[in-house]
Design a protein around this motif. Sequence first.
Motif, PDB file in Angstrom:
ATOM      1  N   ASP A   1      91.366   9.379  51.512  1.00 41.59           N
ATOM      2  CA  ASP A   1      91.367  10.653  50.643  1.00 41.59           C
ATOM      3  C   ASP A   1      93.047  10.506  51.617  1.00 41.59           C
ATOM      4  O   ASP A   1      93.550  10.734  52.740  1.00 41.59           O
ATOM      5  CB  ASP A   1      91.365  11.934  51.066  1.00 41.59           C
TER       6      ASP A   1
ATOM      7  N   ASP B   1      94.746  13.192  51.489  1.00 42.07           N
ATOM      8  CA  ASP B   1      95.293  14.558  52.013  1.00 42.07           C
ATOM      9  C   ASP B   1      94.571  14.992  54.018  1.00 42.07           C
ATOM     10  O   ASP B   1      93.264  15.036  53.281  1.00 42.07           O
ATOM     11  CB  ASP B   1      95.014  15.624  50.450  1.00 42.07           C
TER      12      ASP B   1
ATOM     13  N   ASN C   1      91.849  17.362  53.311  1.00 45.94           N
ATOM     14  CA  ASN C   1      90.410  17.002  53.019  1.00 45.94           C
ATOM     15  C   ASN C   1      89.428  15.904  53.791  1.00 45.94           C
ATOM     16  O   ASN C   1      88.139  16.429  54.174  1.00 45.94           O
ATOM     17  CB  ASN C   1      90.744  16.006  52.248  1.00 45.94           C
TER      18      ASN C   1
ATOM     19  N   ASP D   1      88.511   9.321  47.200  1.00 42.58           N
ATOM     20  CA  ASP D   1      89.724  10.010  46.612  1.00 42.58           C
ATOM     21  C   ASP D   1      89.867   8.985  45.636  1.00 42.58           C
ATOM     22  O   ASP D   1      90.112   8.164  45.803  1.00 42.58           O
ATOM     23  CB  ASP D   1      90.790  10.520  47.552  1.00 42.58           C
TER      24      ASP D   1
ATOM     25  N   LYS E   1      85.990  17.815  42.659  1.00 43.09           N
ATOM     26  CA  LYS E   1      86.878  18.899  43.253  1.00 43.09           C
ATOM     27  C   LYS E   1      86.636  20.103  42.211  1.00 43.09           C
ATOM     28  O   LYS E   1      87.170  20.100  41.293  1.00 43.09           O
ATOM     29  CB  LYS E   1      87.338  18.266  44.308  1.00 43.09           C
TER      30      LYS E   1
END
Length: 242
Positions: free
Chosen positions: A10, A12, A15, A54, A103
């Motif tokens: 992912d 991020d 995350n 993701d 999400k």
Amino acid sequence: MHMHHILVVDDDPTNTKILKFLLTGEGYEVTALTSPVEALRNLGENVYDLIILDIVMPEMDGLELCQRIRATSTTPIIFISALGEIKDKITGLKAGGDDYISKPFDPNELLARTWATLRRTRQLATSESSLKTTDLILDSVEGKVTLVRSGKTVTLTPIEARLLRCLMSNTGRTLTRDTLVIKAWGYEYEGESNHLDVYIKRLRSKIEENPSEPRLLLTSRGVGYKLQPSEVGATSSAQVGS
């Protein structure tokens, strides 16, 4: 006892930290990466029991990453994405995903689906390794099916392998949608029912000479699906429907 190793990708960092915290808290070994390109390099050097991806990432989206992984690996893949429409989930499954979580997600749902996916993979690995019909030879350990007529061997995802094993074990019998969902995903599966149709379409693309006019994997309208021996399927498909 084997400690399952999970790869999380992912872009991020927040995350990845959350996912790593949740999964390590359940006893899993976790490698968390923020770069899809780095993930591909890492996969060339390491073996994982599960991959969590993701979808929206800058270097390479999760769908392309999944397809590249599927070119060489049958490791189960779960998508976790803010793209939560039905069409997004279907796209993820068609790309090679085994499950899809939207999400924001409930941590308990993530852990339950992770556990269920790993359990199903273990069950497939410990089942009878080889299964044969007049048209197909399934190798559950390697996750591959050989087409008897052409000699071609294709790779299956864990979900595809479980579905095909169930159908091959009941050749000539119509299996209801509920039966196939239970065999592929388990009683605890709460995904959309049309996920089954996505996987049937993917199976047809791998085992049928002409997927748009199936002769092996047939639809029993309003009931479910069945695997028919080719010499029978050629004459009965018009009655059963495709």
